[in-house]
Design a protein around this motif. Structure first.
Motif, PDB file in Angstrom:
ATOM      1  N   PRO A  62       0.692  -1.381   0.086  1.00  0.00           N
ATOM      2  CA  PRO A  62       0.078   0.143  -0.010  1.00  0.00           C
ATOM      3  C   PRO A  62       0.801   1.262  -0.112  1.00  0.00           C
ATOM      4  N   GLU A  63       0.579   2.256  -0.535  1.00  0.00           N
ATOM      5  CA  GLU A  63       1.082   3.492  -0.351  1.00  0.00           C
ATOM      6  C   GLU A  63       1.291   3.990   0.985  1.00  0.00           C
ATOM      7  N   PRO A  64       2.663   4.484   1.001  1.00  0.00           N
ATOM      8  CA  PRO A  64       2.952   4.703   2.414  1.00  0.00           C
ATOM      9  C   PRO A  64       2.078   5.896   3.267  1.00  0.00           C
ATOM     10  N   PRO A  65       1.916   5.855   4.395  1.00  0.00           N
ATOM     11  CA  PRO A  65       1.253   7.107   5.048  1.00  0.00           C
ATOM     12  C   PRO A  65       2.212   8.288   4.843  1.00  0.00           C
ATOM     13  N   ALA A  66       1.482   9.270   5.442  1.00  0.00           N
ATOM     14  CA  ALA A  66       1.882  10.856   5.388  1.00  0.00           C
ATOM     15  C   ALA A  66       3.434  10.630   6.000  1.00  0.00           C
ATOM     16  N   LYS A  67       4.354  11.477   5.619  1.00  0.00           N
ATOM     17  CA  LYS A  67       5.570  11.331   6.098  1.00  0.00           C
ATOM     18  C   LYS A  67       5.817  11.144   7.489  1.00  0.00           C
ATOM     19  N   PRO A  68       6.406  10.064   7.903  1.00  0.00           N
ATOM     20  CA  PRO A  68       6.524  10.022   9.465  1.00  0.00           C
ATOM     21  C   PRO A  68       7.677  11.074   9.761  1.00  0.00           C
ATOM     22  N   GLU A  69       7.632  11.632  10.812  1.00  0.00           N
ATOM     23  CA  GLU A  69       8.584  12.541  11.696  1.00  0.00           C
ATOM     24  C   GLU A  69       9.636  11.874  12.106  1.00  0.00           C
ATOM     25  N   LEU A  70      10.991  12.178  11.870  1.00  0.00           N
ATOM     26  CA  LEU A  70      12.042  11.624  12.501  1.00  0.00           C
ATOM     27  C   LEU A  70      12.392  11.697  13.971  1.00  0.00           C
ATOM     28  N   PRO A  71      12.601  10.500  14.727  1.00  0.00           N
ATOM     29  CA  PRO A  71      12.717  10.721  16.195  1.00  0.00           C
ATOM     30  C   PRO A  71      14.259  11.277  16.235  1.00  0.00           C
ATOM     31  N   PRO A  72      14.523  11.870  17.633  1.00  0.00           N
ATOM     32  CA  PRO A  72      15.668  12.555  17.547  1.00  0.00           C
ATOM     33  C   PRO A  72      17.148  11.792  17.446  1.00  0.00           C
ATOM     34  N   PRO A 406      14.610   7.389   2.640  1.00  0.00           N
ATOM     35  CA  PRO A 406      13.537   8.170   1.788  1.00  0.00           C
ATOM     36  C   PRO A 406      12.624   7.160   1.142  1.00  0.00           C
ATOM     37  N   PHE A 407      13.107   6.016   0.776  1.00  0.00           N
ATOM     38  CA  PHE A 407      12.189   4.908   0.119  1.00  0.00           C
ATOM     39  C   PHE A 407      11.079   4.535   0.778  1.00  0.00           C
ATOM     40  N   ALA A 408      11.303   4.209   2.028  1.00  0.00           N
ATOM     41  CA  ALA A 408      10.465   3.607   2.881  1.00  0.00           C
ATOM     42  C   ALA A 408      10.332   3.964   4.132  1.00  0.00           C
ATOM     43  N   PRO A 409      10.140   4.961   4.735  1.00  0.00           N
ATOM     44  CA  PRO A 409      10.509   5.622   6.142  1.00  0.00           C
ATOM     45  C   PRO A 409       9.706   4.739   7.380  1.00  0.00           C
ATOM     46  N   GLU A 410       8.486   4.047   7.049  1.00  0.00           N
ATOM     47  CA  GLU A 410       7.597   3.760   7.762  1.00  0.00           C
ATOM     48  C   GLU A 410       8.184   2.169   8.268  1.00  0.00           C
ATOM     49  N   ILE A 411       9.085   1.880   7.537  1.00  0.00           N
ATOM     50  CA  ILE A 411       9.554   0.744   7.792  1.00  0.00           C
ATOM     51  C   ILE A 411      11.274   0.640   8.320  1.00  0.00           C
ATOM     52  N   VAL A 412      11.621   1.829   7.726  1.00  0.00           N
ATOM     53  CA  VAL A 412      13.173   2.079   8.210  1.00  0.00           C
ATOM     54  C   VAL A 412      13.264   3.019   9.348  1.00  0.00           C
ATOM     55  N   ILE A 413      12.475   3.597   9.793  1.00  0.00           N
ATOM     56  CA  ILE A 413      12.475   4.293  11.071  1.00  0.00           C
ATOM     57  C   ILE A 413      12.505   3.317  12.289  1.00  0.00           C
ATOM     58  N   PRO A 414      11.568   2.428  12.315  1.00  0.00           N
ATOM     59  CA  PRO A 414      11.623   1.364  13.456  1.00  0.00           C
ATOM     60  C   PRO A 414      12.723   0.343  13.388  1.00  0.00           C
ATOM     61  N   ALA A 415      12.907   0.041  12.273  1.00  0.00           N
ATOM     62  CA  ALA A 415      14.467  -0.825  12.100  1.00  0.00           C
ATOM     63  C   ALA A 415      15.563  -0.101  12.748  1.00  0.00           C
ATOM     64  N   THR A 416      15.782   1.195  12.233  1.00  0.00           N
ATOM     65  CA  THR A 416      16.964   1.890  12.720  1.00  0.00           C
ATOM     66  C   THR A 416      16.988   1.960  14.584  1.00  0.00           C
ATOM     67  N   GLU A 417      15.609   2.287  14.837  1.00  0.00           N
ATOM     68  CA  GLU A 417      15.658   2.395  16.376  1.00  0.00           C
ATOM     69  C   GLU A 417      15.918   0.951  17.121  1.00  0.00           C
ATOM     70  N   GLU A 418      15.208  -0.068  16.593  1.00  0.00           N
ATOM     71  CA  GLU A 418      15.349  -1.252  17.138  1.00  0.00           C
ATOM     72  C   GLU A 418      16.910  -1.733  17.194  1.00  0.00           C
ATOM     73  N   MET A 419      17.477  -1.584  15.892  1.00  0.00           N
ATOM     74  CA  MET A 419      19.085  -1.982  15.875  1.00  0.00           C
ATOM     75  C   MET A 419      19.836  -1.295  16.866  1.00  0.00           C
ATOM     76  N   HIS A 420      19.507   0.171  17.030  1.00  0.00           N
ATOM     77  CA  HIS A 420      20.236   0.847  18.062  1.00  0.00           C
ATOM     78  C   HIS A 420      19.934   0.631  19.439  1.00  0.00           C
ATOM     79  N   ARG A 421      18.799   0.076  19.822  1.00  0.00           N
ATOM     80  CA  ARG A 421      18.268  -0.108  21.143  1.00  0.00           C
ATOM     81  C   ARG A 421      18.927  -1.624  21.481  1.00  0.00           C
ATOM     82  N   ARG A 422      18.630  -2.598  20.649  1.00  0.00           N
ATOM     83  CA  ARG A 422      19.175  -4.010  20.730  1.00  0.00           C
ATOM     84  C   ARG A 422      20.779  -3.952  20.900  1.00  0.00           C
TER      85      ARG A 422
END
Length: 558
Positions: A62-72, A406-422
């Motif tokens: 599906p088309e990605p949602p509105a541009k997600p805001e980047l976390p700190p 830029p391609f898929a922020p809706e899946i990249v943002i959570p992946a980045t946060e989880e790799m950083h957390r774990r």
């Protein structure tokens, strides 16, 4: 180019016997079944899906949602990654190391990313414009004045091209196994032309930047590497001549042809793009529910996109498919994630938010038992999964995910946060994410690079410039399209795209920004001022891989 990059560039992917293909069509509602048969690759390391004909359509995500805001976290990643380029570059000559802290040699591709990083630092207030101008001028003057010629030693390049790896201090060819590289020269030139378009003030030093950038670009003789016209070779060795492997298939070399066709001095003809895209023939298909133009290591879907905004512009190949190369990279990103979720090889920690296969460091070239079978592992290598070429040894590279923001922020943002957390305690440090990690590798053997973290597996010890660069630039593109916007002003990039047959979107718009482009091209000269390393570099050298017998060659991008 490492992958070429480069190797990714750099490096040449092992040829896999082409698969036989059979497609089944059913036109009911939203369901499409695709099946077929395919020979297993010689080193079967990931299951293969079947290529489909261009006529087959698969329901896209599906088309990605509105541009997600980047976390700190992303602001911290940006700052640290910028500091990699600012701190590790030789401030005397502008040479940026291929990797750090081992820092064995400079990479001309890393220099291209550094030249792109400095204006990002200006825009964010991390360095002053004066500081960045100083560093950029130092770099460009040094590159301009380095000796060129056919000699085996004592030069930095030939016919305007540069050797892949240069000595950090002298700027000369690092060793005899280092090739004159067309794609790494292109990565350098993208940074050079970015600097030309960014530093647009009527100031003597900024005019000098624009003039030297023009000089460096115009002296490249692209026809020198055309033994098989209209295609362009991967490079040249003074010892053996032009490398017999040309840039074909789909990969990061889109930029090579754009730059080569736009050259005002030594261009290749527009037919080069037609022949280049004709070599896509067996690369369009379906993998992990996505129909797209495949290239298994993810850097091939990122590098050219760092500088060129492919949204809404199409060449003839993409017009026939009703999409663009940006959408292609979005689908490739979703396919990467879906592969990790399926995790057919049962590597540790793969999943919804832990994914990313590309050219990266790895623990060691070795065979080890994993889940009751012998599995191959590699040190530096191209990693990826697709329906043609595959290599997956459990090594994840954060750049594969983060630089796909830029391609898929809706899946990249959570992946980045989880790799950083774990994994952040041992994977995230002074300059952001270290190059890669492998939770499945905990064998007590000598390592090529990196270290074993008890209970966590292997983690890289180096940052690699060509993996750091896309992270920084693509976050900037996601925030405000910064790198893309600057590069749209460059007349050479626009001309190269048009010669490739691209139309639509920003390329056709007669904007004020486009009108300003001509002013960035200088019209008159400014008033110019009167063995571990060898092993790593050999592994990273695409040309070195091309010269090896196929059976002994690590799998690298073609």
């Amino acid at each position: 180019m490492r992958f070429c990059k480069r190797l990714q560039r750099n490096d040449v992917l092992k040829k896999i016997t082409p698969a036989s293909r059979t497609s089944w069509f059913a036109g009911i509602a939203l369901t499409l079944l695709i099946a077929g048969c395919q020979k297993a690759p010689e080193e079967a390391t990931a299951p293969a899906a079947k290529p489909a004909t261009p006529a087959v359509s698969v329901a896209a995500k599906p088309e990605p949602p509105a541009k997600p805001e980047l976390p700190p976290l992303f602001r911290d990643i940006e700052r640290r990654t910028f500091q990699f380029f600012w701190d590790t570059t030789n401030e005397v000559n502008g040479m940026t190391p291929d990797r750090y802290p081992s820092r064995p040699f400079a990479s001309i591709a890393s220099v291209g990313y550094a030249l792109t990083a400095y204006p990002i630092g200006i825009e964010n207030g991390w360095v002053s414009r004066t500081q960045a101008v100083d560093r950029t001028l130092t770099t460009l003057k040094f590159l301009r004045d380095l000796p060129q010629g056919p000699q085996k030693e004592g030069t930095a390049g030939h016919k305007g091209f540069y050797y892949h790896f240069l000595d950090m201090n002298t700027g000369h060819r690092f060793n005899t196994w280092v090739e004159l590289s067309s794609v790494d020269t292109s990565l350098l030139l993208m940074g050079v032309l970015f600097a030309q378009s960014y530093y647009d003030r009527d100031d003597p030093r900024e005019r000098e930047i624009r003039w030297i950038a023009d000089t460096i670009y115009k002296r490249v003789d692209w026809t020198f590497l055309q033994n098989n016209k209209p295609l362009i070779s991967m490079g040249w060795f003074p010892e053996s001549g032009v490398i017999p492997h040309d840039w074909k298939g789909y990969n990061e070399a889109m930029m090579v042809y754009v730059l080569a066709m736009a050259s005002p001095t030594h261009p290749v003809g527009p037919e080069a793009w037609e022949v280049w895209t004709r070599s896509y023939s067996e690369l369009w298909g379906v993998f992990q529910g996505q129909e797209y133009l495949t290239f298994a290591p993810h850097f091939g879907h990122q590098y050219s996109h760092v500088w060129i905004d492919f949204r809404g512009i199409q060449d003839a190949y993409m017009r026939e498919r009703g999409m663009d190369y940006f959408e292609n990279s979005r689908r490739a990103t979703y396919a990467q994630r879906a592969y990790a979720i399926e995790n057919p090889m049962k590597w540790k920690d793969y999943g919804e938010n832990v994914w990313g296969l590309t050219a990266s460091d790895g623990p060691q070239q070795t065979l080890q038992e994993y889940r009751g079978e012998q599995r191959p592992f590699r040190h530096y290598s191209a990693r990826g999964a697709g329906f043609r070429e595959n290599f997956d040894d459990g090594t994840i590279a954060p750049t594969a995910a983060v630089a796909s923001l830029p391609f898929a922020p809706e899946i990249v943002i959570p992946a980045t946060e989880e790799m950083h957390r774990r994994y952040g305690d041992y994977l995230y440090s002074s300059y952001g994410f270290l190059d890669s990690f492998n939770p499945s590798f905990d064998y007590d053997i000598p390592l090529k690079t990196g270290r074993i973290v008890p209970g966590k597996g292997w983690v890289a010890s180096d940052y690699i410039g060509i993996d750091q660069g896309p992270i920084l630039a693509m976050i900037a593109n996601y925030r405000n399209e910064f790198v893309w916007s600057v590069m749209k002003k460059n007349p050479y990039i626009r001309d190269g795209l048009k010669k490739a047959g691209f139309q639509g979107g920003w390329l056709d718009a007669k904007t004020e920004q486009a009108a300003r482009a001509a002013s960035t091209a200088p019209t008159a000269p400014a008033d110019l001022d009167a063995a571990a390393a060898r092993a790593l570099g050999t592994a990273e050298s695409r040309a070195n891989q091309a010269s090896q017998p196929e059976a002994a060659r690590p799998q690298q991008p073609e």
